[in-house]
Design a protein around this motif. Structure first.
Motif, mmCIF file in Angstrom:
data_model
loop_
_atom_site.group_PDB
_atom_site.id
_atom_site.type_symbol
_atom_site.label_atom_id
_atom_site.label_comp_id
_atom_site.label_asym_id
_atom_site.label_seq_id
_atom_site.Cartn_x
_atom_site.Cartn_y
_atom_site.Cartn_z
ATOM 1 N N VAL A 174 0.835 -1.199 0.000
ATOM 2 C CA VAL A 174 0.000 0.000 0.000
ATOM 3 C C VAL A 174 0.872 1.252 0.000
ATOM 4 O O VAL A 174 0.588 2.228 -0.708
ATOM 5 C CB VAL A 174 -0.957 -0.010 1.210
ATOM 6 N N HIS A 175 1.948 1.219 0.763
ATOM 7 C CA HIS A 175 2.870 2.360 0.791
ATOM 8 C C HIS A 175 3.484 2.604 -0.587
ATOM 9 O O HIS A 175 3.538 3.753 -1.063
ATOM 10 C CB HIS A 175 3.975 2.105 1.816
ATOM 11 N N LEU A 192 2.245 1.675 -3.464
ATOM 12 C CA LEU A 192 1.162 2.129 -4.339
ATOM 13 C C LEU A 192 0.949 3.625 -4.207
ATOM 14 O O LEU A 192 0.842 4.349 -5.206
ATOM 15 C CB LEU A 192 -0.126 1.375 -3.989
ATOM 16 N N ARG A 193 0.899 4.098 -2.981
ATOM 17 C CA ARG A 193 0.585 5.510 -2.744
ATOM 18 C C ARG A 193 1.733 6.433 -3.123
ATOM 19 O O ARG A 193 1.500 7.587 -3.478
ATOM 20 C CB ARG A 193 0.223 5.707 -1.276
ATOM 21 N N THR A 194 2.941 5.941 -3.062
ATOM 22 C CA THR A 194 4.089 6.813 -3.332
ATOM 23 C C THR A 194 4.638 6.663 -4.748
ATOM 24 O O THR A 194 5.211 7.615 -5.281
ATOM 25 C CB THR A 194 5.230 6.530 -2.331
ATOM 26 N N LEU A 205 -7.373 -1.228 1.091
ATOM 27 C CA LEU A 205 -7.863 0.116 0.773
ATOM 28 C C LEU A 205 -9.368 0.224 0.999
ATOM 29 O O LEU A 205 -9.859 1.232 1.524
ATOM 30 C CB LEU A 205 -7.519 0.466 -0.674
ATOM 31 N N GLU A 217 -10.612 0.931 4.452
ATOM 32 C CA GLU A 217 -10.498 2.303 4.950
ATOM 33 C C GLU A 217 -11.666 3.183 4.529
ATOM 34 O O GLU A 217 -11.784 4.322 4.974
ATOM 35 C CB GLU A 217 -9.200 2.930 4.424
ATOM 36 N N PHE A 231 -5.198 7.184 -10.522
ATOM 37 C CA PHE A 231 -4.301 7.247 -9.359
ATOM 38 C C PHE A 231 -3.311 8.386 -9.521
ATOM 39 O O PHE A 231 -3.064 9.155 -8.579
ATOM 40 C CB PHE A 231 -3.560 5.921 -9.188
ATOM 41 N N ASP A 232 -2.719 8.498 -10.702
ATOM 42 C CA ASP A 232 -1.737 9.561 -10.941
ATOM 43 C C ASP A 232 -2.372 10.943 -10.768
ATOM 44 O O ASP A 232 -1.725 11.872 -10.257
ATOM 45 C CB ASP A 232 -1.146 9.432 -12.348
ATOM 46 N N ALA A 234 -2.764 11.521 -7.056
ATOM 47 C CA ALA A 234 -1.435 11.715 -6.479
ATOM 48 C C ALA A 234 -0.928 13.116 -6.795
ATOM 49 O O ALA A 234 -0.254 13.747 -5.976
ATOM 50 C CB ALA A 234 -0.477 10.657 -7.011
ATOM 51 N N ASP A 265 -2.254 15.550 -4.304
ATOM 52 C CA ASP A 265 -1.517 15.506 -3.046
ATOM 53 C C ASP A 265 -0.200 16.275 -3.149
ATOM 54 O O ASP A 265 0.191 17.007 -2.252
ATOM 55 C CB ASP A 265 -1.238 14.058 -2.638
#
Length: 256
Positions: free
Chosen positions: A32-33, A35-37, A77, A80, A239-240, A243, A246
């Motif tokens: 997951v980390h 994926l998010r980064t 995911l 959450e 996702f991009d 991201a 963010d």
């Protein structure tokens, strides 16, 4: 006395801090980390082995393959997500598809079982868990077209009348701004009336002058997101996009 020169020789394993024991939960958390980064494309056994300072073969004790790993990440995911139930405990599920306008007419939505089967057929080959949101639905399926006005639509002033909200700039829901824009229209219309006391026509003209470009920008975002979400590699591109939000927020916070 000369100080000792630094060396580049590797440290003995006995001198390294002890690594946390591998576990399925730990592997999924690391995935997951990543994926998010770094994005979904980087969630591989080799990348996770590097992240966890182990060999790829060690991971297969806990997950059989990359598909199982991705499924576990999805579960993590989804866990959450606050699904936001109705007051009676129900959850509404929405499915959107890009199809010819007449497609809805080919399905008898009065026959819930047949309608459910027709919609499920669009998702053949998908994981059973998201398909279950359709397959296990207890209520009828309600078909709705998605309508949108042309981007940048305007009109000649008509004395004494104007439009706001969807009546002025109907768009697809893929920017999530319809209700926000309608409320903003109302606030801006009120402001224009206050700023032009006794001259309603001037107030309406001022409101429309600012509303048209504002609506066009949001409508373009909505149309662009529709193309993204129903185009190739939508999952990664979506996702991009998030991201990027963010990253922009982080950069703005750093500058403030």
């Amino acid at each position: 006395m000369n100080s000792a020169e630094p060396t580049n020789s590797p440290r003995s394993r006995r001198e390294r801090p002890a690594k946390p024991a591998l576990s399925r939960d730990g592997i999924v958390a690391a995935a997951v980390h990543v994926l998010r980064t770094e994005g979904l494309g980087k969630v591989t056994m080799r990348r996770l082995a590097h992240e966890l300072d182990t060999g790829p073969a060690s991971l297969y004790v806990y997950v059989r393959n990359t598909d199982e790993l991705h499924a576990a990440v999805l579960d993590a995911l989804l866990a959450e997500v606050d699904l936001g139930r109705e007051v009676d405990g129900r959850i509404h599920t929405y499915v959107a598809v890009r199809a010819p306008e007449e497609w809805l007419g080919t399905i008898d939505f009065s026959d819930t079982g047949a309608a459910r089967a027709a919609v499920l057929a669009l998702f053949d080959g998908w994981d059973d868990r998201p398909r279950a949101l359709i397959a296990d639905a207890t209520g009828p399926l309600v078909p709705r077209h998605i309508h949108a006005l042309p981007i940048g639509v305007e009109w000649e002033r008509v004395p004494g009348v104007t439009l706001l909200g969807d009546a002025a700039h109907l768009m697809s829901p893929f920017a999530g701004e319809g209700a926000n824009l309608a409320m903003f229209d109302g606030a801006e219309l009120a402001r224009a009336i206050v700023e032009h006391p006794g001259d309603t026509e001037a107030a309406l003209a001022s409101y429309e002058k600012e509303m048209f470009p504002r609506a066009a920008e949001t409508a373009a975002d909505s149309a662009g997101n529709l193309t993204l979400m129903f185009g190739p590699d939508a999952q990664q591109r979506l996702f991009d996009m998030f991201a990027g939000f963010d990253e922009a927020a982080t950069e703005e916070a750093a500058q403030s």
